[in-house]
Design a protein around this motif. Sequence first.
Motif, PDB file in Angstrom:
ATOM      1  N   SER A   1      -4.131   4.383  -5.477  1.00 12.15           N
ATOM      2  CA  SER A   1      -4.618   4.015  -4.207  1.00 12.15           C
ATOM      3  C   SER A   1      -4.605   5.302  -3.034  1.00 12.15           C
ATOM      4  O   SER A   1      -5.107   5.955  -2.828  1.00 12.15           O
ATOM      5  CB  SER A   1      -4.078   2.609  -3.717  1.00 12.15           C
ATOM      6  OG  SER A   1      -4.581   2.362  -2.385  1.00 12.15           O
TER       7      SER A   1
ATOM      8  N   MET B   1       0.827  -1.098  -0.201  1.00 10.65           N
ATOM      9  CA  MET B   1       0.162  -0.080   0.199  1.00 10.65           C
ATOM     10  C   MET B   1       0.768   1.326  -0.125  1.00 10.65           C
ATOM     11  O   MET B   1       1.298   1.520   1.129  1.00 10.65           O
ATOM     12  CB  MET B   1      -1.055  -0.029   1.364  1.00 10.65           C
ATOM     13  CG  MET B   1      -1.795  -1.288   1.270  1.00 10.65           C
ATOM     14  SD  MET B   1      -3.035  -0.994   2.673  1.00 10.65           S
ATOM     15  CE  MET B   1      -3.895   0.420   2.150  1.00 10.65           C
TER      16      MET B   1
ATOM     17  N   GLU C   1      -1.567   0.938  -5.085  1.00 14.46           N
ATOM     18  CA  GLU C   1      -1.783  -0.224  -4.335  1.00 14.46           C
ATOM     19  C   GLU C   1      -1.687  -1.718  -5.230  1.00 14.46           C
ATOM     20  O   GLU C   1      -2.173  -1.850  -6.178  1.00 14.46           O
ATOM     21  CB  GLU C   1      -3.058  -0.500  -3.649  1.00 14.46           C
ATOM     22  CG  GLU C   1      -3.420  -1.419  -2.722  1.00 14.46           C
ATOM     23  CD  GLU C   1      -4.526  -1.094  -1.589  1.00 14.46           C
ATOM     24  OE1 GLU C   1      -4.911  -2.024  -0.806  1.00 14.46           O
ATOM     25  OE2 GLU C   1      -5.041   0.121  -1.696  1.00 14.46           O
TER      26      GLU C   1
END
Length: 522
Positions: free
Chosen positions: A303, A259, A263
């Motif tokens: 992400s 992450m 991601e």
Amino acid sequence: MAELLLGLDIGTTNTKAVVYEPASGQVIAVASRPTSTHHPRPGWSEYDPAEVWTNIAAVIREATAGRADSVRAVAAGSMAEAGVPIDREGRYLYPIIVWYDPRSEPQGRRWYDWLGSERCFEVTGHPIQAKWSVNKLMWLRENAPETTRHLHKWLCMQDFATFKLSGVYATDYSMASRTFALDQRTLSWSPEILSLAELSPDVFPTPHQSGTQVGEVTPEAAAATGLRVGTKVVTGGHDHLVGSFAAGATGKGTVANSMGTAEACLVMVDGYMPTERMLRQGYCHYAHVVPEHFVVHFGNVASGGLFEWALRQYWPEVDESPEGRQRAYQDAFAAAGAAPLGSGGVFWTPHLRGAGSPWFDDRAKAAIIGLTDAHGRGHVLRAVMEALCYWQRENLEAVSQLLDVPRDGDLVAYGGSTRSALWMQIKADVTGRRVRVVELAEAVAQGAALLAGIGAGVFPSFQAAADSVQRPTTLYEPIPAHTEQYAEYYEKIYRHLYYAIQEVNYKIHEAFWSEGKLKGQT
């Protein structure tokens, strides 16, 4: 002083170095410098190779200050696809085209006519996309012909670090895979792909197993970095895989969750088994840094990047000092934590840079749905996190149908975004899986240090290297009532959003976008 290992992480946002002490299983020094991104045209993103090398040398010098003579070996993990074209004298011929830069979309589309998506996937383990190195090279040939007239080698970022440190042209199988030119069955450059792209295999470095010593630090590199001449230089790998190795996600079927700005979820398997469904859903399947293993990789290219974008929009008072950014993050997570489960009916489609797996749709756009004047910025920020967790659940369900892996196994999570306890609890609640957050000082750089140790003979095996790491772990258990509520929102709402706005997104794309950039901008 004890024997030490040096690992590099040449990332999209920062370049980092760690010094790892195998005897204690601890990182004893960390250094970091931001990666400067240049935008010569709207939609284009580039790095200056000289700046990248300056950053690499600077973080090495800082991390190893006072201990460089004890460093046995160095290796690098890095972002993929981006690369440096150099001539025979090692001079840079063109800026580094960042991995997500869309300018090579026309070149990427040609593969549908040349070979077809199924054959491309069968050979390379990757779906057709603009970002692969081969397409960037074709773009250079057609748009910067002076560059290719003098082109000697294309070096992905890990390969660039290896070359600058040792003078050797070398790559590893995982990074070579991201060029779109490596045959996964033979782990050698594909004559079929290269012939169609009109490229010689000589333009790429020799591929090796990760953790292979390929050279030694030269006097010139020693002067720039402070390392000892003769320090062993070892192949690293693609950053997500290198990080998962440091996190200890080395068993078949283990789900590693990296992450950061992007991601990635990685499922390790013990063979190459491409399928049409795997292709259709946009998964990548290629050589792992661990020998004789492969990975099924799915990801979202924005992400942490989506959260960062939303933070800047809804917290405009953020200043760029470390203290200012820290305050902004604290305020944002507090506001998101105060919003109710389900964000009061606010939903996102988390497709800021197109939809990755399982939709594999570059024309998809991010959208906020359900927003009213009853909502505040905390609702919007929580909805970002929930959407990214819904996206992960969707992919985990799809992968469980493709592979013989547990449907309820733990997620091994690591990376910058795992610092948010709220986000990790939402992840556990939405997926219904335990989330094991592995606290590592820079997972990718630490994994590269382990690979350096393998190449230098410090560790007798890959498993011994992984087992050497001390990994404090925080466990997040799903809360049954929350999981039940999220399951309802997922089934009744989130799963339908992509289809609900697909046609509108396509019309927006046609009206406003061309070859990856906004129409009307040059």
